[in-house]
Design a protein around this motif. Structure first.
Motif, PDB file in Angstrom:
ATOM      1  N   TYR A 298       0.851  -1.196   0.000  1.00 29.21           N
ATOM      2  CA  TYR A 298       0.000   0.000   0.000  1.00 29.21           C
ATOM      3  C   TYR A 298       0.880   1.237   0.000  1.00 29.21           C
ATOM      4  N   SER A 299       0.500   2.225  -0.821  1.00 28.82           N
ATOM      5  CA  SER A 299       1.211   3.499  -0.854  1.00 28.82           C
ATOM      6  C   SER A 299       0.189   4.607  -0.696  1.00 28.82           C
ATOM      7  N   GLY A 300       0.285   5.350   0.393  1.00 26.41           N
ATOM      8  CA  GLY A 300      -0.663   6.424   0.669  1.00 26.41           C
ATOM      9  C   GLY A 300       0.032   7.759   0.819  1.00 26.41           C
ATOM     10  N   ARG A 301      -0.761   8.752   1.161  1.00 29.49           N
ATOM     11  CA  ARG A 301      -0.237  10.107   1.352  1.00 29.49           C
ATOM     12  C   ARG A 301       0.644  10.200   2.595  1.00 29.49           C
ATOM     13  N   LEU A 302       0.267   9.493   3.648  1.00 31.04           N
ATOM     14  CA  LEU A 302       0.972   9.578   4.917  1.00 31.04           C
ATOM     15  C   LEU A 302       1.966   8.444   5.139  1.00 31.04           C
ATOM     16  N   LEU A 303       1.619   7.260   4.676  1.00 34.67           N
ATOM     17  CA  LEU A 303       2.459   6.110   4.978  1.00 34.67           C
ATOM     18  C   LEU A 303       2.467   5.116   3.832  1.00 34.67           C
ATOM     19  N   HIS A 304       3.442   4.233   3.915  1.00 32.45           N
ATOM     20  CA  HIS A 304       3.629   3.183   2.914  1.00 32.45           C
ATOM     21  C   HIS A 304       3.784   1.869   3.674  1.00 32.45           C
ATOM     22  N   VAL A 305       3.022   0.857   3.260  1.00 30.36           N
ATOM     23  CA  VAL A 305       3.023  -0.425   3.951  1.00 30.36           C
ATOM     24  C   VAL A 305       3.767  -1.456   3.098  1.00 30.36           C
ATOM     25  N   PHE A 306       4.677  -2.167   3.746  1.00 29.97           N
ATOM     26  CA  PHE A 306       5.489  -3.177   3.076  1.00 29.97           C
ATOM     27  C   PHE A 306       5.330  -4.515   3.777  1.00 29.97           C
ATOM     28  N   LYS A 307       5.436  -5.585   2.997  1.00 29.99           N
ATOM     29  CA  LYS A 307       5.508  -6.938   3.538  1.00 29.99           C
ATOM     30  C   LYS A 307       6.909  -7.442   3.222  1.00 29.99           C
ATOM     31  N   ASP A 308       7.711  -7.560   4.255  1.00 32.12           N
ATOM     32  CA  ASP A 308       9.100  -7.976   4.100  1.00 32.12           C
ATOM     33  C   ASP A 308       9.251  -9.438   4.504  1.00 32.12           C
ATOM     34  N   THR A 309      10.111 -10.152   3.808  1.00 35.88           N
ATOM     35  CA  THR A 309      10.501 -11.500   4.197  1.00 35.88           C
ATOM     36  C   THR A 309      11.870 -11.381   4.853  1.00 35.88           C
ATOM     37  N   VAL A 310      12.018 -11.989   6.035  1.00 37.79           N
ATOM     38  CA  VAL A 310      13.270 -11.872   6.789  1.00 37.79           C
ATOM     39  C   VAL A 310      13.753 -13.247   7.230  1.00 37.79           C
ATOM     40  N   THR A 311      15.061 -13.327   7.436  1.00 38.25           N
ATOM     41  CA  THR A 311      15.665 -14.493   8.058  1.00 38.25           C
ATOM     42  C   THR A 311      15.851 -14.179   9.535  1.00 38.25           C
ATOM     43  N   LEU A 312      15.348 -15.063  10.390  1.00 36.22           N
ATOM     44  CA  LEU A 312      15.454 -14.892  11.839  1.00 36.22           C
ATOM     45  C   LEU A 312      16.829 -15.341  12.338  1.00 36.22           C
ATOM     46  N   PRO A 313      17.188 -14.975  13.550  1.00 33.26           N
ATOM     47  CA  PRO A 313      18.492 -15.379  14.094  1.00 33.26           C
ATOM     48  C   PRO A 313      18.713 -16.893  14.109  1.00 33.26           C
TER      49      PRO A 313
END
Length: 185
Positions: free
Chosen positions: A20-35
């Motif tokens: 999502y990209s809005g006027r105030l904020l942008h939402v991302f879904k990130d994939t991460v590797t945990l410790p």
């Protein structure tokens, strides 16, 4: 800052998708590797950052605002504040702009109070806090879609209001308490 085991806790971003990209904020879904080597997703709101100001009069009164906040469907008591227009805008410049726009006041003396991270679990927003003194009254310059009222309230009363849960906004609590400490309250 406090941990000596930083390397054991880090997560590494593998991929990022803007959902999502809005006027105030942008939402991302990130994939991460945990410790531990496993992978998972993190939903992150990316935000330019913001400022809040504790405007203090010569009589130790604070210029405080009341503004309707849609997510809570009620009026919230807050310090003057606003977002950075871009990641390149300086925090002090934004604080001066927001104080003038929302209250009409300008200040001769500015003190940096530190940073406030309101929601570290899912947002990159950082709020830069300032105390403004030697105030001069001018004309409000509200945005066309901005509606608020402001008033002067003794700092001591606002501190009581924070402690009695009459002021719930986090940046306002932090800013008032930091300014009070500096001023010897």
């Amino acid at each position: 800052m406090y941990s000596e085991y930083k390397g054991e806790l880090f997560e590494k971003k593998i991929d990022s998708e803007e959902v999502y990209s809005g006027r105030l904020l942008h939402v991302f879904k990130d994939t991460v590797t945990l410790p531990n080597g496993n992978t998972t997703t993190r939903e992150v709101i990316r935000h330019n950052g913001a400022v809040c100001i504790v405007p203090i009069t010569e009589n130790n009164e604070v210029i405080i605002e009341e503004q309707f906040r849609y997510p809570f469907n009620r009026i919230i008591t807050e310090l003057p504040a606003g977002k950075l227009d871009s990641t390149n805008e300086g925090a002090l410049d934004a604080a001066k702009r927001e104080l003038r726009e929302e209250t009409g006041y300008t200040a001769k003396n500015w003190t940096y109070l530190g940073d406030y991270i309101p929601t570290c679990a899912y947002s990159t927003e950082k709020i830069y806090m300032f105390m403004a003194c030697d105030l001069t009254r001018g004309e409000q310059q509200l945005d066309k879609d901005e509606f608020l009222r402001f008033k002067k309230v003794p700092l001591e009363q606002l501190l009581d209001d924070v402690m009695n849960n009459k002021i719930e906004d986090g940046k306002t609590q932090a800013g008032l308490l930091k300014a009070a400490r500096i001023l010897g309250f």
